[in-house]
Write an enzyme that holds these catalytic residues in place. Structure first.
Site, PDB file in Angstrom:
ATOM      1  N   GLU A  16      62.226  41.947  -1.471  1.00  0.00           N
ATOM      2  CA  GLU A  16      62.254  42.162  -2.916  1.00  0.00           C
ATOM      3  C   GLU A  16      62.616  43.609  -3.216  1.00  0.00           C
ATOM      4  O   GLU A  16      62.390  44.509  -2.398  1.00  0.00           O
ATOM      5  CB  GLU A  16      60.874  41.831  -3.512  1.00  0.00           C
ATOM      6  CG  GLU A  16      60.823  41.939  -5.033  1.00  0.00           C
ATOM      7  CD  GLU A  16      59.528  41.378  -5.610  1.00  0.00           C
ATOM      8  OE1 GLU A  16      59.423  41.306  -6.848  1.00  0.00           O
ATOM      9  OE2 GLU A  16      58.635  41.006  -4.828  1.00  0.00           O
ATOM     10  N   ASN A  37      60.737  32.283 -10.441  1.00  0.00           N
ATOM     11  CA  ASN A  37      59.695  32.725  -9.513  1.00  0.00           C
ATOM     12  C   ASN A  37      58.381  32.887 -10.271  1.00  0.00           C
ATOM     13  O   ASN A  37      58.347  33.514 -11.331  1.00  0.00           O
ATOM     14  CB  ASN A  37      60.079  34.071  -8.875  1.00  0.00           C
ATOM     15  CG  ASN A  37      58.895  34.713  -8.153  1.00  0.00           C
ATOM     16  OD1 ASN A  37      58.557  34.308  -7.044  1.00  0.00           O
ATOM     17  ND2 ASN A  37      58.257  35.687  -8.786  1.00  0.00           N
ATOM     18  N   GLU A  38      57.327  32.331  -9.712  1.00  0.00           N
ATOM     19  CA  GLU A  38      55.988  32.458 -10.310  1.00  0.00           C
ATOM     20  C   GLU A  38      56.053  32.290 -11.836  1.00  0.00           C
ATOM     21  O   GLU A  38      55.588  33.135 -12.597  1.00  0.00           O
ATOM     22  CB  GLU A  38      55.335  33.785  -9.917  1.00  0.00           C
ATOM     23  CG  GLU A  38      55.032  33.859  -8.429  1.00  0.00           C
ATOM     24  CD  GLU A  38      54.180  35.052  -8.020  1.00  0.00           C
ATOM     25  OE1 GLU A  38      53.828  35.898  -8.884  1.00  0.00           O
ATOM     26  OE2 GLU A  38      53.856  35.149  -6.825  1.00  0.00           O
ATOM     27  N   TYR A  62      48.239  34.390  -0.936  1.00  0.00           N
ATOM     28  CA  TYR A  62      48.017  35.596  -0.157  1.00  0.00           C
ATOM     29  C   TYR A  62      46.590  35.634   0.377  1.00  0.00           C
ATOM     30  O   TYR A  62      45.642  35.245  -0.311  1.00  0.00           O
ATOM     31  CB  TYR A  62      48.266  36.839  -1.008  1.00  0.00           C
ATOM     32  CG  TYR A  62      49.728  37.083  -1.301  1.00  0.00           C
ATOM     33  CD1 TYR A  62      50.528  37.778  -0.408  1.00  0.00           C
ATOM     34  CD2 TYR A  62      50.312  36.604  -2.476  1.00  0.00           C
ATOM     35  CE1 TYR A  62      51.873  37.993  -0.666  1.00  0.00           C
ATOM     36  CE2 TYR A  62      51.654  36.823  -2.744  1.00  0.00           C
ATOM     37  CZ  TYR A  62      52.435  37.520  -1.832  1.00  0.00           C
ATOM     38  OH  TYR A  62      53.764  37.722  -2.095  1.00  0.00           O
ATOM     39  N   GLU A  73      55.980  32.715  -0.351  1.00  0.00           N
ATOM     40  CA  GLU A  73      55.266  33.996  -0.348  1.00  0.00           C
ATOM     41  C   GLU A  73      53.909  33.760   0.292  1.00  0.00           C
ATOM     42  O   GLU A  73      53.089  33.014  -0.234  1.00  0.00           O
ATOM     43  CB  GLU A  73      55.102  34.580  -1.761  1.00  0.00           C
ATOM     44  CG  GLU A  73      56.372  35.134  -2.361  1.00  0.00           C
ATOM     45  CD  GLU A  73      56.149  35.938  -3.648  1.00  0.00           C
ATOM     46  OE1 GLU A  73      55.075  36.578  -3.789  1.00  0.00           O
ATOM     47  OE2 GLU A  73      57.048  35.890  -4.501  1.00  0.00           O
ATOM     48  N   GLN A  95      56.175  41.043   3.108  1.00  0.00           N
ATOM     49  CA  GLN A  95      57.628  41.057   3.038  1.00  0.00           C
ATOM     50  C   GLN A  95      58.185  41.687   4.303  1.00  0.00           C
ATOM     51  O   GLN A  95      57.430  42.190   5.138  1.00  0.00           O
ATOM     52  CB  GLN A  95      58.084  41.820   1.801  1.00  0.00           C
ATOM     53  CG  GLN A  95      57.711  41.126   0.498  1.00  0.00           C
ATOM     54  CD  GLN A  95      58.310  41.830  -0.714  1.00  0.00           C
ATOM     55  OE1 GLN A  95      59.231  42.629  -0.620  1.00  0.00           O
ATOM     56  NE2 GLN A  95      57.757  41.523  -1.868  1.00  0.00           N
TER      57      GLN A  95
END
Length: 516
Positions: free
Chosen positions: A48, A195-196, A263, A320, A369
């Protein structure tokens, strides 16, 4: 004697974890009866426009004394080629829904500048844009995965970007690509539609997003040699209603996959997340509890998907994932720079085992990432570069890419801290096209070695070899001053005993075995 059962999605996959008190032995049974393939795309990466992930990571100053192609850093490229990364997701993340692709094409000096409002409020000069990203993917020999702008963009903008990338016509937008130096279409297949969208991508409701997806996807056209694999913006962690609404309202034929973001937060709190390098055994244990929640998430989201898509045409795309700690002291908090310890390697290996064991539904993923951001594979500082413990996990596990998934049944002890317990061992197995069997095992117990005896059904083998990743402490890290503190070593703790395999896993270790 208490028993707990952990179900690994897939008709033939079952992992049973049994408490054995203070025992340090267990059993593993592996079956060769499977028609499921572990997609190589599970081993994808994410880059990103955030901190020093792109700028200072992949894309460096012209004056930096390292080998480059244009401004693409080639030692980074070679390191990632070695572990065979299959895809790279770009430009975000939250950045994707404020990125307008036309700002990143044409002569670099004429590209407009913007402020990256999501990550640190720094100026984005757009010198790394569409052509630069696709040149990077070409050098990496990986497939590009482009995340389109739904949050602040338009249907026409995304449609034209796809045409710019993939069409071989004589339209105005294609002539623009030719003028910018690429006569042939790029043929980009993987395409994220937002995204999201539940958060930074627009704070949408699932019903509103499902309607938006259908509208955007309708104008995301296939061109010769470039059939799109459209990925819907899926749920945040355990938002099962989001999955339910999307699967109910979006026809399966319209989407390749539904994304999932989760996460591992050491403390479980988005406020104070915990240190990347200084943590107690109790904090380590809690981090592993949170890591293992991925099993529950994948299982429950997959069950919802099965209701609407029993043939499993739609992939669960965990694009992610990884550990998210507090940033390193003294760094810009908006850059999300964190160190990477042996603990993080154990998290990566455990998560990849979960994905492998759910490979009938999980077809794609992306670690967050790749460089200098969150759970990175690589850290850089000017001309210096260091490979993290997580990098070595991907090196060990590359043998599972596009291999036949082998169902397992695991019976092993628990790891107990302060009266709480988790399975001490997790594993996954596969068989490659040459017939070699690969078994990856993780021992999360930081004190005890564990001996696992493995039996096989429909699998014959003669020799065993292996690699191991471990270190004296779970807090150990690789630094620019000591880049090889944690590295892969040959593993000699496995032997053939009749028709059984006996392997002793050292405490806090990851082992991958190859059986011929």
């Amino acid at each position: 004697m208490k028993k707990k059962t952990l179900t690994c999605l897939g008709a033939l996959a079952l992992c049973v974890i049994t408490m054995r008190g203070f025992g340090q032995t267990g059993t593993l049974n592996i079956s060769g009866d499977s028609k499921t393939t572990i997609s190589k795309h599970i081993y994808g990466q994410f880059a990103e426009h955030l901190g020093h992930g792109i700028y200072g990571g992949f894309w460096v100053d012209k004056s930096l004394p390292v080998k480059k192609q244009d401004r693409i850093r080639l030692d980074v490229v070679e390191a990632l080629k070695k572990i065979k990364i299959p895809n790279l997701r770009w430009p975000g993340g939250c950045f994707a829904d404020e990125y307008h692709w036309r700002d990143g094409i044409g002569p670099a000096a004429q590209r407009p500048r913007m402020v990256n409002t999501n990550w640190g409020g720094v100026t984005e000069d757009n010198s790394f844009g569409t052509h630069e990203f696709l040149e990077l993917c070409s050098l990496l020999k990986c497939e590009p995965y482009v995340a389109g702008n739904v949050g602040s963009g338009t249907v026409d903008e995304m449609s034209k970007w796809i045409e710019y990338l993939n069409s071989n016509s004589t339209s105005t937008v294609v002539k623009e690509r030719v003028k910018n130096g690429h006569p042939e279409p790029y043929k980009v297949s993987f395409w994220g539609v937002g995204n999201e969208s539940w958060g930074c991508g627009g704070n949408m409701t699932p019903q509103f997003y499902a309607d938006q997806f259908k509208r955007y996807a309708s104008f995301a056209k296939d061109y010769p040699g470039a059939k799109l694999k459209k990925i819907a913006s899926g749920p945040n962690a355990d938002d099962y209603n989001w999955t339910e609404v999307c699967m109910k309202n979006i026809p399966a034929h319209m989407m390749y996959g539904l994304s999932l973001h989760y996460y591992t937060i050491p403390t479980g709190s988005w406020g104070k997340k915990g240190s990347a390098t200084a943590f107690t055994e109790g904090e380590y244990f809690n981090t592993m509890v949170n890591c293992l929640k991925m099993e529950e998430l994948v299982t429950k989201h997959s069950a919802i998907m099965d209701k609407y898509d029993p043939e499993k045409h739609v992939a669960l795309v965990v694009d992610e994932w990884g550990v998210w700690t507090d940033p390193e002291p003294g760094t810009n908090p908006g850059f999300l720079y964190q160190q990477n310890s042996l603990r993080d390697a154990l998290i990566a290996a455990t998560t990849l085992n979960i994905f492998n064991n759910h490979s009938d539904r999980v077809k794609m993923a992306a670690l967050a990432q790749t460089i200098n951001v969150l759970q990175s594979l690589i850290l850089t500082d000017k001309e210096k570069m260091v490979l993290t413990p997580t990098y070595y996990i991907f090196d060990m596990y590359k043998v599972h890419q596009d291999a036949k998934y082998l169902p397992i049944k695991l019976d092993a002890p628990d790891y107990e801290v302060d009266g709480k317990k988790i399975p001490a061992v997790n594993a996954s197995a596969s068989q490659d096209a040459a017939g070699k069997v690969h078994i990856s095992l993780v021992n999360l117990d930081i004190h005890k070695p564990i001996t696992i005896t493995t039996g096989f059904s429909d699998i014959k083998w003669t020799n065993v070899s292996g690699q191991i990743l471990t270190s004296a402490n779970v807090t150990n890290i690789n630094t620019f001053q000591d880049p090889d503190k944690i590295h892969l070593s040959n593993f000699t703790g496995a032997k053939k005993d009749g028709d059984k395999l006996v392997v002793t896993l050292p405490a806090k270790s990851v082992v991958t075995l190859e059986l011929n």
